[in-house]
Design a protein around this motif. Structure first.
Motif, PDB file in Angstrom:
ATOM      1  N   ASP A 152      -2.766   8.182  -3.431  1.00 46.36           N
ATOM      2  CA  ASP A 152      -2.045   7.064  -4.125  1.00 46.36           C
ATOM      3  C   ASP A 152      -2.141   5.886  -3.324  1.00 46.36           C
ATOM      4  OD1 ASP A 152      -1.065   8.927  -6.052  1.00 46.36           O
ATOM      5  OD2 ASP A 152       0.876   9.294  -4.751  1.00 46.36           O
ATOM      6  N   GLU A 153      -2.172   6.047  -1.932  1.00 43.78           N
ATOM      7  CA  GLU A 153      -2.288   4.685  -1.388  1.00 43.78           C
ATOM      8  C   GLU A 153      -3.758   4.155  -1.485  1.00 43.78           C
ATOM      9  OE1 GLU A 153      -1.140   7.448  -0.156  1.00 43.78           O
ATOM     10  OE2 GLU A 153       0.844   7.107   0.517  1.00 43.78           O
ATOM     11  N   LYS A 154      -4.966   5.050  -1.215  1.00 45.56           N
ATOM     12  CA  LYS A 154      -6.269   4.694  -1.498  1.00 45.56           C
ATOM     13  C   LYS A 154      -6.693   3.946  -2.988  1.00 45.56           C
ATOM     14  CE  LYS A 154      -8.564   8.267   1.315  1.00 45.56           C
ATOM     15  NZ  LYS A 154      -9.170   9.400   1.372  1.00 45.56           N
TER      16      LYS A 154
ATOM     17  N   LEU B 123      -4.878   0.486  -2.723  1.00 43.73           N
ATOM     18  CA  LEU B 123      -5.719  -0.253  -1.857  1.00 43.73           C
ATOM     19  C   LEU B 123      -6.747  -0.742  -2.877  1.00 43.73           C
ATOM     20  CD1 LEU B 123      -7.057   0.182   1.922  1.00 43.73           C
ATOM     21  CD2 LEU B 123      -8.907  -0.315  -0.277  1.00 43.73           C
ATOM     22  N   SER B 124      -7.721   0.039  -3.460  1.00 41.91           N
ATOM     23  CA  SER B 124      -8.727  -0.411  -4.534  1.00 41.91           C
ATOM     24  C   SER B 124      -8.062  -1.361  -5.450  1.00 41.91           C
ATOM     25  CB  SER B 124      -8.957   0.791  -5.179  1.00 41.91           C
ATOM     26  OG  SER B 124     -10.189   0.601  -6.026  1.00 41.91           O
ATOM     27  N   GLU B 125      -6.919  -1.416  -5.977  1.00 43.77           N
ATOM     28  CA  GLU B 125      -6.176  -2.219  -6.893  1.00 43.77           C
ATOM     29  C   GLU B 125      -6.029  -3.402  -6.327  1.00 43.77           C
ATOM     30  OE1 GLU B 125      -2.731  -0.087  -8.114  1.00 43.77           O
ATOM     31  OE2 GLU B 125      -3.903   1.120  -9.595  1.00 43.77           O
TER      32      GLU B 125
ATOM     33  N   LEU C  49       0.791  -1.143   0.149  1.00 38.27           N
ATOM     34  CA  LEU C  49       0.175  -0.023   0.004  1.00 38.27           C
ATOM     35  C   LEU C  49       0.807   1.303  -0.088  1.00 38.27           C
ATOM     36  CD1 LEU C  49      -2.764  -0.895   2.627  1.00 38.27           C
ATOM     37  CD2 LEU C  49      -3.177  -0.868   0.079  1.00 38.27           C
ATOM     38  N   MET C  50       1.891   1.185   0.809  1.00 40.04           N
ATOM     39  CA  MET C  50       3.026   2.343   0.748  1.00 40.04           C
ATOM     40  C   MET C  50       3.740   2.488  -0.473  1.00 40.04           C
ATOM     41  SD  MET C  50       1.891   4.016   3.740  1.00 40.04           S
ATOM     42  CE  MET C  50       0.395   3.402   3.236  1.00 40.04           C
ATOM     43  N   GLU C  51       4.385   1.444  -0.854  1.00 38.23           N
ATOM     44  CA  GLU C  51       5.249   1.649  -1.771  1.00 38.23           C
ATOM     45  C   GLU C  51       4.896   1.062  -3.058  1.00 38.23           C
ATOM     46  OE1 GLU C  51       8.829  -0.493  -0.422  1.00 38.23           O
ATOM     47  OE2 GLU C  51       8.685   0.706   1.470  1.00 38.23           O
ATOM     48  N   GLY C  52       3.554   0.671  -3.169  1.00 39.45           N
ATOM     49  CA  GLY C  52       3.554  -0.290  -4.569  1.00 39.45           C
ATOM     50  C   GLY C  52       3.936  -1.373  -4.702  1.00 39.45           C
ATOM     51  N   GLY C  53       3.591  -2.214  -5.826  1.00 34.77           N
ATOM     52  CA  GLY C  53       4.297  -3.442  -6.061  1.00 34.77           C
ATOM     53  C   GLY C  53       3.162  -4.386  -5.842  1.00 34.77           C
ATOM     54  N   TYR C  54       3.444  -5.736  -6.169  1.00 35.00           N
ATOM     55  CA  TYR C  54       2.818  -6.877  -5.566  1.00 35.00           C
ATOM     56  C   TYR C  54       3.608  -7.803  -4.854  1.00 35.00           C
ATOM     57  CZ  TYR C  54      -0.431  -4.479  -8.358  1.00 35.00           C
ATOM     58  OH  TYR C  54      -1.230  -3.506  -9.242  1.00 35.00           O
TER      59      TYR C  54
END
Length: 346
Positions: free
Chosen positions: A91-93, A96-98, A56-61
């Motif tokens: 960006d964090e929201k 989260l949706s993704e 959530l904070m940095e992105g990626g999976y």
């Protein structure tokens, strides 16, 4: 005869005890399963909480996080719900949706078809919280079901408004044109300007509850680009619709010409006097201050109170009021003295 009755009571007692024993065993097993499931969910949350937070904070999976079972999805749902309440950055929201779309969309797709009302409602709440717009077609299909409850219908319409569904205007004006003012307002307030404009253009063809909701939403948004529309409604409509338009103008705090609104300070309807007083205070229209002072002695408390608040919005308004009252040999309202608005007045 007595022996038969005793035999019957004995059999009945044994049967009841047997049923109670079966029920006790069932509840014990059910309790044990619930405890086991809860521990599994808590363990999953403990294992993946930091991983999900990093995503959530940095992105990626993360390849390690791949919820498949119902319990794992419930744990993921619980984690995302927890973060949705504390995240503030856009960006964090969005992330989260993704993530919710990736891990839970298929699960929610099935849950919306559940025969249990509670499961469908809980799913709708989560779809709304996570902003899963890719499920918009599923939401629309649910709203079209004949046996849908009223609570589900309103919730689906709210979500469709949140996702800016293109056919929402048709749905609200043709298919669901008997909703309450409160329900319409909770739906319309979620619309962006482009979607909301459709309701503005067809205002005069709308039902009274929908008209009131439109005006209330404008009051909440306080956007000056609706000024001409509101002034037109004020000049052409009557009754409650006219009053709602006046309230919206008060929230915006601007009008092109104050004269028509100053006349309402002398209205025979106390509601109009009250809202007009609020508007004059919001505009700081000097031409209305003498009438506001007179309204401090209005027969209706709401008008007196609003007139006092309006006067206080003027620069040195309370002091000017005192001088005016002394000159006219009028008494200052006791509420002003009691609340300390004016000090040293005799």
């Amino acid at each position: 005869m007595l022996r038969n009755e005793l035999f019957f009571l004995t059999i009945l007692t044994i049967t009841i005890l047997g049923l109670l024993m079966v029920l006790l065993i069932y509840l014990t097993i059910r309790k044990a399963i619930d405890i086991k499931n809860r521990k599994a969910i808590e363990q999953y949350i403990e294992n993946y909480q930091s991983i999900l937070f990093t995503m959530l904070m940095e992105g990626g999976y993360s390849r390690g996080m791949n919820p498949k079972s119902v319990l794992e999805r419930k744990a993921t749902e619980k984690l995302l719900s927890m973060y949705s309440k504390v995240l503030e950055g856009e960006d964090e929201k969005k992330r989260l949706s993704e993530l919710a779309s990736m891990y839970l969309a298929e699960y929610y797709h099935k849950q919306l078809k559940s025969k249990k009302w509670s499961q469908r409602m809980n799913t709708l709440y989560h779809i709304e919280d996570f902003k899963l717009s890719l499920l918009i077609d599923d939401i629309h299909k649910l709203s079209q079901k004949k046996r849908i409850s009223h609570e589900e219908l309103i919730h689906t319409l709210r979500i469709l408004a949140l996702f800016q569904y293109e056919n929402l205007f048709e749905m609200l004006t043709i298919h669901y044109n008997s909703l309450s003012e409160f329900e319409y307002r909770n739906i319309l307030v979620r619309l962006e300007q482009q979607q909301f404009e459709q309701f503005i253009l067809h205002f005069h063809k709308s039902s009274p509850p929908l008209q009131k909701a439109i005006l209330d939403v404008i009051s909440m948004k306080k956007e000056i680009n609706y000024l001409s529309f509101l002034e037109n409604i004020f000049s052409t409509c009557k009754g409650e619709i006219k009053l709602r338009a006046l309230k919206a103008l008060t929230e915006i705090g601007y009008v092109k010409n104050s004269d028509p609104y100053l006349e309402l300070l002398y209205s025979t309807k106390w509601e109009e006097r009250m809202v007009a007083a609020k508007l004059v205070g919001s505009l700081k229209e000097v031409k209305g201050i003498s009438r506001l002072i007179e309204l401090l002695h209005d027969q209706t408390w709401w008008v007196r109170s609003q007139a006092g608040q309006a006067i206080c919005q003027f620069p040195n308004g309370p002091r000017f009021c005192v001088k005016y009252l002394k000159h006219q040999r009028m008494h200052l309202p006791r509420t002003w003295l009691g609340n300390g608005f004016i000090k040293g007045y005799k």
